[in-house]
Design a protein around this motif. Structure first.
Motif, short mmCIF file in Angstrom:
data_model
loop_
_atom_site.label_atom_id
_atom_site.label_comp_id
_atom_site.label_asym_id
_atom_site.label_seq_id
_atom_site.Cartn_x
_atom_site.Cartn_y
_atom_site.Cartn_z
N LEU A 52 -10.05 10.97 0.65
CA LEU A 52 -9.47 10.15 -0.42
C LEU A 52 -10.46 9.10 -0.92
O LEU A 52 -11.23 8.57 -0.13
N LEU A 83 -7.42 7.87 -6.16
CA LEU A 83 -6.48 6.83 -6.61
C LEU A 83 -7.17 6.09 -7.75
O LEU A 83 -7.81 5.05 -7.54
N ARG A 105 -11.14 11.11 8.45
CA ARG A 105 -10.44 12.24 7.85
C ARG A 105 -11.40 13.20 7.15
O ARG A 105 -11.10 14.38 6.97
N ALA A 115 -10.38 5.48 -2.79
CA ALA A 115 -9.56 4.34 -3.23
C ALA A 115 -10.48 3.38 -3.98
O ALA A 115 -10.70 3.56 -5.17
N VAL A 150 0.86 -1.20 0.00
CA VAL A 150 0.00 0.00 0.00
C VAL A 150 0.89 1.24 0.00
O VAL A 150 1.83 1.36 0.78
N GLN A 151 0.60 2.16 -0.93
CA GLN A 151 1.24 3.48 -0.92
C GLN A 151 0.27 4.40 -0.19
O GLN A 151 -0.74 4.83 -0.77
N PHE A 152 0.55 4.69 1.07
CA PHE A 152 -0.39 5.47 1.87
C PHE A 152 -0.20 6.96 1.57
O PHE A 152 0.90 7.49 1.70
N ARG A 153 -1.28 7.63 1.17
CA ARG A 153 -1.23 9.07 0.85
C ARG A 153 -1.68 9.83 2.09
O ARG A 153 -2.88 9.88 2.40
N GLU A 156 -9.60 -0.98 0.73
CA GLU A 156 -8.34 -1.44 0.12
C GLU A 156 -7.65 -2.42 1.06
O GLU A 156 -7.00 -3.35 0.64
N TYR A 157 -7.81 -2.19 2.37
CA TYR A 157 -7.13 -3.07 3.34
C TYR A 157 -8.05 -3.43 4.50
O TYR A 157 -7.82 -3.09 5.63
N1 LIG Z 1 -3.59 4.41 -0.25
C1 LIG Z 1 -4.27 5.06 0.69
N2 LIG Z 1 -3.75 6.16 1.28
C2 LIG Z 1 -4.46 6.81 2.24
N3 LIG Z 1 -5.67 6.45 2.65
C3 LIG Z 1 -6.22 5.37 2.08
N4 LIG Z 1 -7.41 4.77 2.26
C4 LIG Z 1 -7.47 3.71 1.44
N5 LIG Z 1 -6.37 3.59 0.71
C5 LIG Z 1 -5.56 4.63 1.09
#
Ligand SMILES: Nc1ncnc2[nH]cnc12
Ligand SMILES: O=P(O)(O)OC[C@H]1O[C@H](OP(=O)(O)OP(=O)(O)O)[C@H](O)[C@@H]1O
Length: 184
Positions: A129, A159, A67, A131, A27-30, A104-105
């Motif tokens: 965000l 994303l 968030r 996803a 996972v690339q967390f933004r 996503e997770y």
């Molecule tokens: N890649 C991601 N970065 C930040 N928040 C998320 N929520 C789900 N996927 C994410």
């Protein structure tokens, strides 16, 4: 009011931090927290959404846990309208409706107070965000189950490779996002 310039969106993009392999491998967390800790970029960010909805005059901003609360409540304050929290299950004290979805997770259930949205209320849904789109889709269903009319879903980050924004648009939800991140 004036629409944004590329410089403003670039400024926002450059203040989002990417953390690799968090909360799990791949996972690339933004991370949007740098947008909040710098008062100049926080103001630019909030103003983007204020400009977007100032003439639209929504009745409510509905923010997605957690968030979406940060930007959504400030946006509602600036627009002089109410804010409704759509919370993860088990946190709201009064009668609720709920929706479950995949992330996503992981997976989650969100809920909203049954009296938070009145039939015919025009609502902007907001999160940080998009996803897979599951969270925003669950928020859409909740607002609509209470008779609300969604003007638009809004987020800082999309994303697109995870397919959520396309899925949401295909389900009839107009979307406004500021920054796309693809790949690494
Ligand atoms: N890649 C991601 N970065 C930040 N928040 C998320 N929520 C789900 N996927 C994410
Ligand atoms: O489009 P989706 O696949 O649904 O993913 C997006 C959601 O995931 C993140 O929240 P998370 O559930 O991690 O909770 P948090 O805001 O409490 O950190 C993010 O803030 C969105 O709400």
């Amino acid at each position: 009011m004036a629409p944004h310039t590329c410089a403003q969106v670039d400024y926002i993009r450059h203040n989002i931090r990417t953390v690799a392999d968090w909360p799990s491998q791949g996972v690339q967390f933004r991370d949007i927290t740098p947008l909040l800790s710098n008062p100049r970029v926080f103001r630019v960010l909030i103003d983007e959404f204020v400009h977007r909805y100032f003439d639209e005059r929504p009745d409510l901003i509905a923010g997605l846990d957690a968030r979406g609360f940060i930007i959504g409540s400030v946006l509602a304050y600036e627009l002089n309208i109410g804010f409704v929290p759509i919370r993860k299950k088990g946190k709201l004290p009064y009668a609720t409706v709920e929706e479950s979805y995949e992330l996503e997770y992981g997976s989650a259930t969100v809920e909203v107070h049954t009296d938070a949205v009145k039939p015919g209320h025009r609502v902007v849904l907001i999160d940080d965000l998009i996803a897979t789109g599951g969270t925003m889709m669950a928020g859409k269903r909740l607002v609509e189950r209470l008779g609300g009319v969604i003007i638009e879903g809004a987020a800082i980050v999309d994303l697109p490779e995870l397919g959520g924004s396309n899925k949401l648009r295909a389900a009839g939800l107009p979307l406004y996002t500021l920054v796309d991140f693809s790949g690494h």
